[in-house]
Design a protein around this motif. Structure first.
Motif, PDB file in Angstrom:
ATOM      1  N   ILE A 162       0.832  -1.208   0.000  1.00  0.00           N
ATOM      2  CA  ILE A 162       0.000   0.000   0.000  1.00  0.00           C
ATOM      3  C   ILE A 162       0.863   1.254   0.000  1.00  0.00           C
ATOM      4  N   LEU A 163       1.857   1.269   0.877  1.00  0.00           N
ATOM      5  CA  LEU A 163       2.703   2.452   1.014  1.00  0.00           C
ATOM      6  C   LEU A 163       3.475   2.728  -0.282  1.00  0.00           C
ATOM      7  N   GLY A 164       3.834   1.655  -0.976  1.00  0.00           N
ATOM      8  CA  GLY A 164       4.555   1.814  -2.236  1.00  0.00           C
ATOM      9  C   GLY A 164       3.728   2.488  -3.314  1.00  0.00           C
ATOM     10  N   LYS A 165       2.400   2.425  -3.165  1.00  0.00           N
ATOM     11  CA  LYS A 165       1.507   3.039  -4.145  1.00  0.00           C
ATOM     12  C   LYS A 165       0.901   4.355  -3.661  1.00  0.00           C
ATOM     13  N   PHE A 166       1.193   4.726  -2.432  1.00  0.00           N
ATOM     14  CA  PHE A 166       0.592   5.925  -1.848  1.00  0.00           C
ATOM     15  C   PHE A 166       1.064   7.178  -2.588  1.00  0.00           C
ATOM     16  N   GLY A 167       0.113   7.984  -3.042  1.00  0.00           N
ATOM     17  CA  GLY A 167       0.431   9.209  -3.766  1.00  0.00           C
ATOM     18  C   GLY A 167       0.766   8.985  -5.226  1.00  0.00           C
ATOM     19  N   GLU A 168       0.700   7.718  -5.689  1.00  0.00           N
ATOM     20  CA  GLU A 168       1.090   7.388  -7.061  1.00  0.00           C
ATOM     21  C   GLU A 168      -0.079   6.896  -7.906  1.00  0.00           C
ATOM     22  N   LEU A 169      -1.301   6.955  -7.380  1.00  0.00           N
ATOM     23  CA  LEU A 169      -2.447   6.415  -8.107  1.00  0.00           C
ATOM     24  C   LEU A 169      -2.770   7.244  -9.351  1.00  0.00           C
ATOM     25  N   SER A 170      -3.141   6.535 -10.410  1.00  0.00           N
ATOM     26  CA  SER A 170      -3.683   7.195 -11.596  1.00  0.00           C
ATOM     27  C   SER A 170      -5.183   6.948 -11.626  1.00  0.00           C
ATOM     28  N   GLU A 171      -5.877   7.630 -12.511  1.00  0.00           N
ATOM     29  CA  GLU A 171      -7.326   7.428 -12.634  1.00  0.00           C
ATOM     30  C   GLU A 171      -7.648   5.980 -13.002  1.00  0.00           C
ATOM     31  N   GLN A 172      -6.740   5.347 -13.738  1.00  0.00           N
ATOM     32  CA  GLN A 172      -6.966   3.967 -14.160  1.00  0.00           C
ATOM     33  C   GLN A 172      -6.879   2.979 -12.995  1.00  0.00           C
ATOM     34  N   ASP A 173      -6.271   3.407 -11.885  1.00  0.00           N
ATOM     35  CA  ASP A 173      -6.113   2.536 -10.712  1.00  0.00           C
ATOM     36  C   ASP A 173      -7.339   2.547  -9.811  1.00  0.00           C
TER      37      ASP A 173
END
Length: 261
Positions: A19-30
């Motif tokens: 989760i932390l690895g993706k925090f702040g990195e989300l795109s609309e497709q995610d």
């Protein structure tokens, strides 16, 4: 329950790292709509997949109940109840209040093990039935505060079902008069963990799902607190509403719930 707790901690921490690895990195497709005003992300799904892998490998005879649909029908009568990312809307908006929640119950719905992991702060809340609650390995207790002028109380605001909104707002107004402040963090698991360690003096929310509260309920109870449904029933799985606190704050919130609901 030592091995069960160890595996739950491993699963929560590995999921937290995902989760932390993706925090702040989300795109609309995610980001995908799940229900009305409810969403799921790739982080939720990856987190849940890893948790399920760890738990089913270690305890193949146990069943699984996970928010995003991972399931297993075991023969032991025990059930792992998992929220792989509690606070998804916060996560989507890069608001750093979310966690992983894992609980184990027996065939009578008695909670045995609980883990709530908040990866941003690296805070690990754990409990075993009969052995107390810990935060990062140190024992914690619920708040002993009773003076309404000092109470900090947590709640969850209705966000997709409105048939009970008027009752909720009436109760909220009532609680405001008997507290120093109200907080709405957006994660019931964190609200309950914070109640367990005394940061909040009480918590209440109407209409929750087992993965939202299962781990937090054991955390509060093992920290010396009281948890029931709005109807006063200690079997929280029967009603899906939660009131948690010390004897004084629980009684105060319960009286208001009875009045407004």
């Amino acid at each position: 329950m030592k091995r069960e707790l160890e595996k739950a901690i491993q699963a929560a921490k590995e999921a937290g790292s995902i989760i932390l690895g993706k925090f702040g990195e989300l795109s609309e497709q995610d980001i995908h709509p799940k229900e009305f005003k409810d969403f799921v992300t790739g982080a939720d799904k990856e987190s849940e997949k890893r948790i399920a892998e760890i738990l089913t490998a270690a305890f193949p005879e146990d069943s699984l109940l996970c928010e995003e649909g991972s399931s297993a029908s075991g023969t032991s009568g025990r059930k792992w109840i998992v929220d792989p990312l509690d606070g998804t809307l916060n996560f989507i908006h890069s608001f750093p209040v979310f966690c992983v929640s894992i609980a184990l119950s027996d065939s009578n719905n008695e909670l045995l093990v609980a883990v709530v992991y908040q990866p941003v702060l690296d805070e690990l809340f754990t409990a075993e039935k009969g052995k107390g609650t810990k935060l990062n390995g140190k024992p914690v207790r619920i708040s002993g505060r009773q003076d309404t002028r000092q109470l900090l109380i947590a709640t969850g605001i209705p966000f997709k079902e409105y048939h009970y909104l008027e009752s909720y707002v009436s109760m909220l107004k009532d609680v405001i008069h008997d507290s120093a402040g109200i907080r709405r963090a957006g994660s019931a698991a964190i609200d309950l963990a914070y109640t367990a360690c005394g940061r909040f003096d009480a918590f209440w929310e109407y209409k929750l799902y087992p993965w939202d509260y299962a781990a937090g309920v054991l955390l509060v109870r093992e920290a010396g607190g009281i948890v029931t449904g709005f109807d006063g029933n200690p079997d929280v799985f029967a009603h899906h509403s939660i009131i948690a606190g010390n004897p004084a704050t629980h009684a105060m919130i319960a009286a208001k719930a009875k009045k407004h609901f």
